[in-house]
Design a protein around this motif. Sequence first.
Motif, PDB file in Angstrom:
ATOM      1  N   PRO A  81     -71.620  -2.393 -27.148  1.00  0.00           N
ATOM      2  CA  PRO A  81     -71.593  -1.812 -28.497  1.00  0.00           C
ATOM      3  C   PRO A  81     -70.314  -1.001 -28.726  1.00  0.00           C
ATOM      4  CG  PRO A  81     -73.705  -1.410 -27.421  1.00  0.00           C
ATOM      5  CD  PRO A  81     -72.784  -1.947 -26.367  1.00  0.00           C
ATOM      6  N   GLY A  82     -69.786  -1.095 -29.927  1.00  0.00           N
ATOM      7  CA  GLY A  82     -68.628  -0.296 -30.299  1.00  0.00           C
ATOM      8  C   GLY A  82     -67.310  -0.804 -29.790  1.00  0.00           C
ATOM      9  N   THR A  83     -67.219  -2.047 -29.372  1.00  0.00           N
ATOM     10  CA  THR A  83     -65.962  -2.608 -28.885  1.00  0.00           C
ATOM     11  C   THR A  83     -65.796  -4.022 -29.400  1.00  0.00           C
ATOM     12  OG1 THR A  83     -64.649  -3.136 -26.907  1.00  0.00           O
ATOM     13  CG2 THR A  83     -67.011  -3.477 -26.768  1.00  0.00           C
ATOM     14  N   VAL A  84     -64.557  -4.462 -29.494  1.00  0.00           N
ATOM     15  CA  VAL A  84     -64.268  -5.843 -29.893  1.00  0.00           C
ATOM     16  C   VAL A  84     -63.837  -6.678 -28.700  1.00  0.00           C
ATOM     17  CG1 VAL A  84     -63.668  -5.196 -32.245  1.00  0.00           C
ATOM     18  CG2 VAL A  84     -61.883  -5.215 -30.480  1.00  0.00           C
ATOM     19  N   ASN A  85     -63.743  -6.073 -27.533  1.00  0.00           N
ATOM     20  CA  ASN A  85     -63.340  -6.793 -26.331  1.00  0.00           C
ATOM     21  C   ASN A  85     -64.489  -7.669 -25.826  1.00  0.00           C
ATOM     22  OD1 ASN A  85     -60.802  -5.519 -26.267  1.00  0.00           O
ATOM     23  ND2 ASN A  85     -61.673  -3.742 -25.199  1.00  0.00           N
ATOM     24  N   PRO A  86     -64.176  -8.832 -25.283  1.00  0.00           N
ATOM     25  CA  PRO A  86     -65.238  -9.720 -24.767  1.00  0.00           C
ATOM     26  C   PRO A  86     -65.732  -9.269 -23.388  1.00  0.00           C
ATOM     27  CG  PRO A  86     -63.105 -10.756 -24.463  1.00  0.00           C
ATOM     28  CD  PRO A  86     -62.841  -9.475 -25.199  1.00  0.00           C
ATOM     29  N   PHE A  98     -69.554 -21.410 -18.977  1.00  0.00           N
ATOM     30  CA  PHE A  98     -68.395 -20.544 -19.244  1.00  0.00           C
ATOM     31  C   PHE A  98     -68.271 -20.241 -20.735  1.00  0.00           C
ATOM     32  CE2 PHE A  98     -63.885 -20.210 -20.431  1.00  0.00           C
ATOM     33  CZ  PHE A  98     -63.546 -19.069 -19.729  1.00  0.00           C
ATOM     34  N   TYR A  99     -68.317 -21.271 -21.571  1.00  0.00           N
ATOM     35  CA  TYR A  99     -68.145 -21.044 -23.002  1.00  0.00           C
ATOM     36  C   TYR A  99     -69.374 -20.368 -23.617  1.00  0.00           C
ATOM     37  CZ  TYR A  99     -63.864 -23.739 -22.805  1.00  0.00           C
ATOM     38  OH  TYR A  99     -62.597 -24.162 -22.502  1.00  0.00           O
ATOM     39  N   LEU A 100     -70.541 -20.608 -23.061  1.00  0.00           N
ATOM     40  CA  LEU A 100     -71.739 -19.924 -23.548  1.00  0.00           C
ATOM     41  C   LEU A 100     -71.657 -18.427 -23.269  1.00  0.00           C
ATOM     42  CD1 LEU A 100     -74.633 -19.948 -24.694  1.00  0.00           C
ATOM     43  CD2 LEU A 100     -75.445 -20.417 -22.357  1.00  0.00           C
ATOM     44  N   ILE A 101     -71.300 -18.056 -22.044  1.00  0.00           N
ATOM     45  CA  ILE A 101     -71.180 -16.635 -21.695  1.00  0.00           C
ATOM     46  C   ILE A 101     -70.023 -15.997 -22.459  1.00  0.00           C
ATOM     47  CG2 ILE A 101     -70.715 -15.031 -19.811  1.00  0.00           C
ATOM     48  CD1 ILE A 101     -73.505 -16.176 -19.759  1.00  0.00           C
ATOM     49  N   SER A 102     -68.921 -16.734 -22.631  1.00  0.00           N
ATOM     50  CA  SER A 102     -67.784 -16.201 -23.391  1.00  0.00           C
ATOM     51  C   SER A 102     -68.198 -15.904 -24.827  1.00  0.00           C
ATOM     52  CB  SER A 102     -66.618 -17.190 -23.370  1.00  0.00           C
ATOM     53  OG  SER A 102     -66.151 -17.407 -22.055  1.00  0.00           O
ATOM     54  N   TRP A 103     -68.959 -16.798 -25.431  1.00  0.00           N
ATOM     55  CA  TRP A 103     -69.434 -16.573 -26.802  1.00  0.00           C
ATOM     56  C   TRP A 103     -70.384 -15.378 -26.869  1.00  0.00           C
ATOM     57  CZ3 TRP A 103     -74.635 -17.413 -28.379  1.00  0.00           C
ATOM     58  CH2 TRP A 103     -74.860 -17.180 -29.751  1.00  0.00           C
ATOM     59  N   MET A 104     -71.267 -15.258 -25.904  1.00  0.00           N
ATOM     60  CA  MET A 104     -72.209 -14.143 -25.893  1.00  0.00           C
ATOM     61  C   MET A 104     -71.493 -12.814 -25.676  1.00  0.00           C
ATOM     62  SD  MET A 104     -75.331 -15.859 -23.701  1.00  0.00           S
ATOM     63  CE  MET A 104     -76.505 -14.553 -24.026  1.00  0.00           C
ATOM     64  N   LEU A 105     -70.395 -12.835 -24.921  1.00  0.00           N
ATOM     65  CA  LEU A 105     -69.627 -11.602 -24.708  1.00  0.00           C
ATOM     66  C   LEU A 105     -68.802 -11.210 -25.930  1.00  0.00           C
ATOM     67  CD1 LEU A 105     -68.394 -12.214 -21.041  1.00  0.00           C
ATOM     68  CD2 LEU A 105     -69.943 -10.404 -21.791  1.00  0.00           C
ATOM     69  N   ARG A 106     -68.616 -12.120 -26.858  1.00  0.00           N
ATOM     70  CA  ARG A 106     -67.893 -11.804 -28.091  1.00  0.00           C
ATOM     71  C   ARG A 106     -68.826 -11.561 -29.272  1.00  0.00           C
ATOM     72  NH1 ARG A 106     -64.745 -16.310 -26.426  1.00  0.00           N
ATOM     73  NH2 ARG A 106     -65.798 -17.558 -28.018  1.00  0.00           N
ATOM     74  N   THR A 107     -70.127 -11.654 -29.023  1.00  0.00           N
ATOM     75  CA  THR A 107     -71.103 -11.538 -30.106  1.00  0.00           C
ATOM     76  C   THR A 107     -71.871 -10.231 -29.999  1.00  0.00           C
ATOM     77  OG1 THR A 107     -71.361 -13.941 -30.112  1.00  0.00           O
ATOM     78  CG2 THR A 107     -73.059 -12.652 -31.243  1.00  0.00           C
ATOM     79  N   PRO A 108     -71.754  -9.339 -30.974  1.00  0.00           N
ATOM     80  CA  PRO A 108     -72.522  -8.091 -30.943  1.00  0.00           C
ATOM     81  C   PRO A 108     -74.024  -8.376 -30.946  1.00  0.00           C
ATOM     82  CG  PRO A 108     -70.767  -7.973 -32.583  1.00  0.00           C
ATOM     83  CD  PRO A 108     -70.839  -9.400 -32.131  1.00  0.00           C
ATOM     84  N   GLY A 109     -74.740  -7.609 -30.175  1.00  0.00           N
ATOM     85  CA  GLY A 109     -76.183  -7.783 -30.081  1.00  0.00           C
ATOM     86  C   GLY A 109     -76.613  -8.701 -28.958  1.00  0.00           C
TER      87      GLY A 109
END
Length: 415
Positions: free
Chosen positions: A215-220, A199-210
């Motif tokens: 692209p172009g959003t700050v939403n996770p 859960f926390y790994l995917i959450s971090w990846m959804l908040r990390t550009p690239g």
Amino acid sequence: MTDVETDKKTPEAPRANQLASQIMNSSTVMTVLAVVISLVVGAVLIAFTDSKVQATAGYFFARPTDMLVAIWDAVSGAYIALFNGAIYNTNRDTFLAGIKSITDTLHHATPLIAGGLGVALAFRAGLFNIGGRGQMLVAAGAAGWVGFSFHLPIWIHLPLAVIAGIVAGALWGGLVGYLKARTGAHEVILTIMLNYVAFYLISWMLRTPGLLQAPGTVNPESAAMLPTAILPPIFGERYNLHAGFILVILATVFVWWLLNRSNLGFKFRAVGENPNAARTAGINVKSMYIWSMLIAGGLMGLAGVSQVLGTITSGFSSGIDAGIGFDAITVALLGRSTPWGTFAAGILFGAFKAGGYAMQAGEGIPIDIVLVVQSVIVLFIAAPPLVRSIFFIPKPGARGKKDKTPNVSKEVTAK
């Protein structure tokens, strides 16, 4: 007259009675009766929470028929709405519009069946796989990344995304089997902890550009899936049912063949029944733990794939699992950890989910009532003696057992 001669003359239960007892005590009948009891419990809860029933209860002794009519209206209206939302909507004008309800049921059932198979397979190998959430999340992350990152023809892109998700779920589940085999750690602790890690790994990846973030959003959340990576609808765009249901049918056939027709499945069942006896017979128990969790994780991964490539294709968040990883445990229990039993249980719970929304929208019934019905089903499935006592069903073999109570008068006569 000897005791042996007396036993020979003891009448046995008629064959018809023995057959009836076997049928009534079968797992299928027990499951059906558990569902019936749960629907009755649900009817009671619906009646108690209905405002009209509560109002008529105030003058019940003056006009009791008012309350009885209110109870009937509340319960029948709720279950008619459940039928319309889950099986066939009788309020629609055409047949094609009416069958959208059953397609919605199958749509909701698709990830439940896949996840239930993952839990059931682990059960048969003696493992308790409650890591469905983590396995679904990593599978959704892998399938989603492939789904929005590559521009390929559909006949390459879609299979590649599906395989990526299944492999990711398999590796996440196989990690549990490997740690259990090598260290002896309990799979329940491992799967719970890996749920949080995923859960926390995917959450971090959804908040990390690239990585997974769009692209172009700050939403996770991720980008939308490309059209070439989306599971196509089976009956057209007007229905939600997609090709993931076909994959689930194939997965059910595969698990049935694996458990009942393959050498590996025989080893799974042997380890699940008695790992010490299996080890004595020459079966590598540690290896079976790894293989069973690999396959179970892959099946859970298929549930995540159906979510991200079929249900939510506009971009997913860390809640993509939608609690299916834990609901799959209930489905596997209801299906008695058998492939086709799990398939049927998944459809039943899909019907509850699709019909529950219709009950809430059409009759104002809280969706929690449906959850209570599901929970009561599992309660009675886990307690067959309670079901037998409610329906006055004798225990298996009770009629066929000989009376071991000594007959004093016959003993005196013999002497």
